[in-house]
Design an enzyme around this catalytic site. Structure first.
Site, mmCIF file in Angstrom:
data_model
loop_
_atom_site.group_PDB
_atom_site.id
_atom_site.type_symbol
_atom_site.label_atom_id
_atom_site.label_comp_id
_atom_site.label_asym_id
_atom_site.label_seq_id
_atom_site.Cartn_x
_atom_site.Cartn_y
_atom_site.Cartn_z
ATOM 1 N N LEU A 22 0.838 -1.203 0.000
ATOM 2 C CA LEU A 22 0.000 0.000 0.000
ATOM 3 C C LEU A 22 0.868 1.247 0.000
ATOM 4 C CD1 LEU A 22 -2.603 1.684 0.466
ATOM 5 C CD2 LEU A 22 -2.371 1.146 2.914
ATOM 6 N N ASP A 23 1.613 1.423 1.082
ATOM 7 C CA ASP A 23 2.526 2.560 1.250
ATOM 8 C C ASP A 23 3.742 2.034 1.994
ATOM 9 O OD1 ASP A 23 3.905 4.838 1.930
ATOM 10 O OD2 ASP A 23 2.350 5.676 3.210
ATOM 11 N N PRO A 24 4.798 1.676 1.258
ATOM 12 C CA PRO A 24 5.025 1.973 -0.162
ATOM 13 C C PRO A 24 4.393 0.932 -1.090
ATOM 14 C CG PRO A 24 6.940 0.888 0.744
ATOM 15 C CD PRO A 24 5.995 1.073 1.896
#
Length: 411
Positions: free
Chosen positions: A147-149
């Site tokens: 997702l993030d990253p």
């Protein structure tokens, strides 16, 4: 003693990249934590020839498969007595869902067995070094693919591509922001619930954040002191910078002719988070590890995520700039997903892009060596796939409104 002059040696030439190593079709998914979602693991069970799920015991792995509704579609295995080392073969894909500190060990194993590797975590110096060895052997190392990253990288690549098409490679007053958060779908008084060890959250708050603000590189020693309001539609959030944003200027292909006014990657929280966490900041500010660990245990007991709670993931990536002729361009992507009884939002948004990346690896679409999620050329393909599978990234020709930081002049 006189010596003959020595002719300068020719500059060494970079080695040619190795031919991509073929894939066997077998995937080893190591770890069964909360980010192992049914969407991602289910996709691999459908696309790979064989999937093995590894946990401390085979019983735990089998229980996780049953909870995900995937019994019989993957093989449960136990991480004991060198079993993983014996099982990984040439051309296999080793997926690490263990803590980031374990990635180098598993990547080292993959390289030794001539297997490919994938994870969702940031690239460390150790991972980068091992990835060079992998590239020489034609092996793919897929990182930052969650997702993030992960999805944030895809959005950033698409925004930069759109802006370059509209304005070109020269621009003034460029503003880029990327904020992501896993938050309670229904905010509690604390504005947060813990689904994993709180100590990691507290430690991250004590780590300096580097970013660009007002056209100047800045380091915020206490990231929460740069907390600002962030408005998405008719809803208020709070955001603050984290980690080191500056390496992503090059990673996202920002042209040298773009003058950066703001470039920041950070964390998003529910409105009211900064005030609710004031006592936490007081402890983190001391740097006392014993007090932080005691507080982490207290917070885990007071604000757990229960079976009745639903989580929410909000990811907002935006880019705005002014061209040399005065023309403006702006655009943003927003992903907003709430979990349900079958799968948490975090598990879905982490495991599905990772699994899609592994399917691209199996298809031979990723080059040998280090990959951070998708390249600019692959980003549109990945986003389209995620949209089709319920992770919708909504593009808007607008820029989210943000207020100045509650505290500090560097927001």
């Amino acid at each position: 003693m006189p010596t003959e002059p020595i002719s300068p040696s020719p500059e060494p030439t970079a080695p040619l990249p190795a031919a991509p190593a073929p894939t066997s079709g077998t995937v080893h998914w190591v770890g069964t934590g909360l980010s192992t979602g049914r969407s991602g693991l289910g996709l691999l069970c459908a696309r790979a020839d064989r999937v093995l799920l590894w946990d401390r015991t085979a019983e735990r792995a089998a229980d996780r498969l049953a909870a995900l509704g995937l019994t019989g579609r993957a093989e449960p295995r136990a991480l004991a007595d060198g079993a993983l080392e014996a099982a990984v073969g040439a051309g296999d894909v080793l997926v690490s869902m263990l803590p980031a500190t374990e990635h180098p060990r598993l990547l080292g194993l993959a390289v030794a067995r001539r297997a490919h590797f994938a994870c969702t975590s940031y690239v460390s110096d150790e991972i980068a070094g091992l990835a060079e060895r992998a590239a020489a052997a034609g092996l793919v190392v897929l990182t930052e693919a969650g997702l993030d990253p992960g999805i944030d990288h895809l959005m950033a690549h698409r925004l930069v591509a759109r802006a370059r098409e509209a304005v070109g490679d020269t621009a003034e007053s460029v503003v880029f922001t990327s904020y992501c958060g896993g938050i309670p779908a229904v905010p509690n008084d604390f504005r947060y619930r813990f689904s994993w060890a709180p100590y990691g959250v507290l430690a991250a708050l004590g780590s300096p954040a580097r970013h660009i603000a007002q056209g100047v590189e800045r380091t915020t020693a206490r990231p929460w002191e740069a907390t600002a309001a962030h408005y998405l539609g008719d809803e208020d959030f709070e955001v603050y910078p984290n980690r080191d944003s500056l390496p992503f200027v090059a990673q996202y292909g920002i042209p040298e002719g773009w003058r950066l006014h703001t470039f920041v990657r950070g964390t998003l929280r529910n409105a009211g988070w900064h005030a609710a966490w004031a006592p936490v900041f007081d402890v983190v500010r001391t740097g006392d590890q014993e007090r932080m660990r005691a507080l982490a245990a207290e917070l885990a007991a007071r604000h757990p995520t229960t079976e009745a709670d639903r989580d929410r993931v909000v990811l907002s990536v935006a880019l705005g700039l002014r061209g040399p002729d005065g023309a403006h361009w702006q655009g943003s992507y927003l992903m907003d997903l709430t979990g349900d009884a079958t799968e948490s939002a975090m598990a879905r948004t982490v495991s599905l892009p990772l699994a899609h990346g592994v399917t691209r690896l199996l298809a031979g679409a990723l080059p040998p060596g280090l990959n951070r999620a998708a390249s600019a050329g692959e980003a549109a393909h990945w986003l389209a796939f995620l949209d089709e599978h319920g992770l919708v990234s909504t593009f808007s020709p607008t820029f989210p409104a943000s207020a100045r930081a509650f505290r500090g002049a560097d927001a």
